[in-house]
Design a protein around this motif. Sequence first.
Motif, PDB file in Angstrom:
ATOM      1  N   GLY A 166       0.863  -0.964  -0.120  1.00  3.66           N
ATOM      2  CA  GLY A 166       0.163  -0.003  -0.054  1.00  3.66           C
ATOM      3  C   GLY A 166       0.730   1.171  -0.056  1.00  3.66           C
ATOM      4  O   GLY A 166       0.457   2.341  -0.558  1.00  3.66           O
ATOM      5  N   GLN A 207       0.668   1.968  -3.609  1.00  2.00           N
ATOM      6  CA  GLN A 207      -0.577   1.813  -4.345  1.00  2.00           C
ATOM      7  C   GLN A 207      -1.623   2.841  -4.065  1.00  2.00           C
ATOM      8  O   GLN A 207      -1.607   3.653  -2.958  1.00  2.00           O
ATOM      9  CB  GLN A 207      -1.235   0.383  -3.931  1.00  2.00           C
ATOM     10  CG  GLN A 207      -0.111  -0.832  -4.192  1.00  2.00           C
ATOM     11  CD  GLN A 207       0.014  -0.942  -5.805  1.00  2.00           C
ATOM     12  OE1 GLN A 207      -1.004  -0.678  -6.530  1.00  2.00           O
ATOM     13  NE2 GLN A 207       1.101  -1.183  -6.420  1.00  2.00           N
ATOM     14  N   ARG A 208      -2.573   2.979  -4.791  1.00  2.00           N
ATOM     15  CA  ARG A 208      -3.759   4.109  -4.580  1.00  2.00           C
ATOM     16  C   ARG A 208      -4.183   3.804  -3.312  1.00  2.00           C
ATOM     17  O   ARG A 208      -4.779   4.756  -2.450  1.00  2.00           O
ATOM     18  CB  ARG A 208      -4.569   4.056  -5.740  1.00  2.00           C
ATOM     19  CG  ARG A 208      -5.614   5.166  -5.320  1.00  2.00           C
ATOM     20  CD  ARG A 208      -6.371   5.229  -6.727  1.00  2.00           C
ATOM     21  NE  ARG A 208      -7.656   6.184  -6.601  1.00  2.00           N
ATOM     22  CZ  ARG A 208      -7.451   7.371  -6.858  1.00  2.00           C
ATOM     23  NH1 ARG A 208      -6.396   8.203  -7.048  1.00  2.00           N
ATOM     24  NH2 ARG A 208      -8.507   8.479  -6.627  1.00  2.00           N
ATOM     25  N   TRP A 209      -4.701   2.468  -3.144  1.00  2.00           N
ATOM     26  CA  TRP A 209      -5.235   2.193  -1.717  1.00  2.00           C
ATOM     27  C   TRP A 209      -4.527   2.507  -0.453  1.00  2.00           C
ATOM     28  O   TRP A 209      -5.109   2.193   0.485  1.00  2.00           O
ATOM     29  CB  TRP A 209      -5.812   0.776  -1.657  1.00  2.00           C
ATOM     30  CG  TRP A 209      -4.712  -0.352  -1.889  1.00  2.00           C
ATOM     31  CD1 TRP A 209      -4.393  -1.023  -2.998  1.00  2.00           C
ATOM     32  CD2 TRP A 209      -4.113  -1.023  -0.892  1.00  2.00           C
ATOM     33  NE1 TRP A 209      -3.478  -2.076  -2.851  1.00  2.00           N
ATOM     34  CE2 TRP A 209      -3.214  -1.760  -1.444  1.00  2.00           C
ATOM     35  CE3 TRP A 209      -3.995  -0.783   0.529  1.00  2.00           C
ATOM     36  CZ2 TRP A 209      -2.310  -2.702  -0.900  1.00  2.00           C
ATOM     37  CZ3 TRP A 209      -3.296  -1.560   1.420  1.00  2.00           C
ATOM     38  CH2 TRP A 209      -2.273  -2.474   0.611  1.00  2.00           C
ATOM     39  N   PHE A 227      -8.793   5.395   0.931  1.00  2.00           N
ATOM     40  CA  PHE A 227      -9.436   4.069   1.392  1.00  2.00           C
ATOM     41  C   PHE A 227     -10.163   3.505   0.248  1.00  2.00           C
ATOM     42  O   PHE A 227     -10.962   4.217  -0.423  1.00  2.00           O
ATOM     43  CB  PHE A 227     -10.471   4.653   2.685  1.00  2.00           C
ATOM     44  CG  PHE A 227      -9.728   4.884   3.769  1.00  2.00           C
ATOM     45  CD1 PHE A 227      -8.967   3.826   4.702  1.00  2.00           C
ATOM     46  CD2 PHE A 227      -9.719   6.328   4.318  1.00  2.00           C
ATOM     47  CE1 PHE A 227      -8.566   3.934   5.771  1.00  2.00           C
ATOM     48  CE2 PHE A 227      -8.909   6.353   5.575  1.00  2.00           C
ATOM     49  CZ  PHE A 227      -8.324   5.234   6.142  1.00  2.00           C
ATOM     50  N   PRO A 228     -10.122   2.256  -0.031  1.00  2.00           N
ATOM     51  CA  PRO A 228     -11.011   1.587  -0.890  1.00  2.00           C
ATOM     52  C   PRO A 228     -12.174   1.510  -0.706  1.00  2.00           C
ATOM     53  O   PRO A 228     -12.834   1.890   0.389  1.00  2.00           O
ATOM     54  CB  PRO A 228     -10.228   0.210  -0.669  1.00  2.00           C
ATOM     55  CG  PRO A 228      -9.745  -0.099   0.506  1.00  2.00           C
ATOM     56  CD  PRO A 228      -9.274   1.429   0.535  1.00  2.00           C
ATOM     57  N   ARG A 229     -13.149   1.088  -1.641  1.00  2.00           N
ATOM     58  CA  ARG A 229     -14.711   1.265  -1.806  1.00  2.00           C
ATOM     59  C   ARG A 229     -15.439   0.432  -0.907  1.00  2.00           C
ATOM     60  O   ARG A 229     -16.408   0.565  -0.498  1.00  2.00           O
ATOM     61  CB  ARG A 229     -15.021   1.235  -3.142  1.00  2.00           C
ATOM     62  CG  ARG A 229     -14.623   2.218  -4.225  1.00  2.00           C
ATOM     63  CD  ARG A 229     -15.235   1.768  -5.527  1.00  2.00           C
ATOM     64  NE  ARG A 229     -14.747   2.642  -6.475  1.00  2.00           N
ATOM     65  CZ  ARG A 229     -14.993   2.911  -7.817  1.00  2.00           C
ATOM     66  NH1 ARG A 229     -15.695   1.747  -8.302  1.00  2.00           N
ATOM     67  NH2 ARG A 229     -14.385   3.472  -8.785  1.00  2.00           N
ATOM     68  N   ARG A 287     -14.803   4.982   2.695  1.00  2.00           N
ATOM     69  CA  ARG A 287     -14.534   4.949   1.264  1.00  2.00           C
ATOM     70  C   ARG A 287     -14.486   6.241   0.603  1.00  2.00           C
ATOM     71  O   ARG A 287     -15.007   7.150   0.834  1.00  2.00           O
ATOM     72  CB  ARG A 287     -15.523   4.060   0.447  1.00  2.00           C
ATOM     73  CG  ARG A 287     -16.832   4.915   0.526  1.00  2.00           C
ATOM     74  CD  ARG A 287     -18.009   3.955  -0.043  1.00  2.00           C
ATOM     75  NE  ARG A 287     -18.317   2.565   0.679  1.00  2.00           N
ATOM     76  CZ  ARG A 287     -19.193   1.824   0.412  1.00  2.00           C
ATOM     77  NH1 ARG A 287     -20.029   2.015  -0.604  1.00  2.00           N
ATOM     78  NH2 ARG A 287     -19.344   0.745   0.996  1.00  2.00           N
TER      79      ARG A 287
END
Length: 312
Positions: free
Chosen positions: A220, A223-225, A229-231, A237
């Motif tokens: 992470g 990474q974008r997440w 925060f991921p969906r 989110r």
Amino acid sequence: MAALWALVYGVLGVAWALGMPGFPWGASDPDPDGALSILAATTPRSGWWIAAFALLTAATALALTRPAGSRLPLFPAWPIAAILVLVIPDSRLMMGVAYTPLLLVAPLFGWGLGGATFADAWPWPVLNQLLCVLGGLLLAAAALACGHDHARWFTPERGRKAVYVAAGVPLVYCLTRWAWALGIPLGVDREFLAAGEDGLWLAGAYLATFGALGGVLTLGLTQRWGEIFPRWLPGLRGKRVPPLLAVIPAGFVSIIVTVAGLTYLRATVAGRFALAEWGAWLPECFWPVWGAALATATIAYHLRRRGSTPAP
């Protein structure tokens, strides 16, 4: 704060030298044969040396408050911080951190863990190691604040490469511990494997899973997440991940795995391990590489998040 820490610890050193109980090394350390701590041979009289070291630390910290332009205080600051953070602690610091979650959930499932308690995981000598790490981090933070441009050393490209190393190195350790839990003598003989059939290898598999999960979370940092925060996280989110939410745990883990790896390297040089049982010690000897890579990736992440846009 670093100077205040040093002065307080220096007073402790003088008190130990004068006979106050609680000296955290030597005979009072529960390390049975002195195989872990580099200070195992010291006595309370060493408190005078501790006081002198603390005085040097305080003077260095105060020198860092001088106006910018002089790099002289930085030269002693970094070696002192490295001694406090990486040399004085040993692998028990990592074991305490790793087993604390297990000790918290064990009563819920009726796990005895051989009667182990928080006092076993965190005796005073190990808590003292945390204090030393705190002092080293305070001094390192002061040195960083007085330093110059660090971004040219911790570029996003170097951070990306470091993430892959930090995620990959612990997998060798994980494979051995998972294999032992399944009854496969990877890197050891059958006799060695039988010695841990009372549940010891299940604890090892727990630690291995802990390390593998940490490797996944390390990804992470690039990474974008790791920035948004991921969906699939309700309530979070789409919100930005606070940088310190990643920097603090990743930075601390980089310290404890490096310390543990250096402990194993010292024991290896001392000839304490058998070549036929390489699975029990060789993977840990690469942990300083893991720690250095994780620290590099964490610093690169921190610098990138300062006023930057999320990673694609």
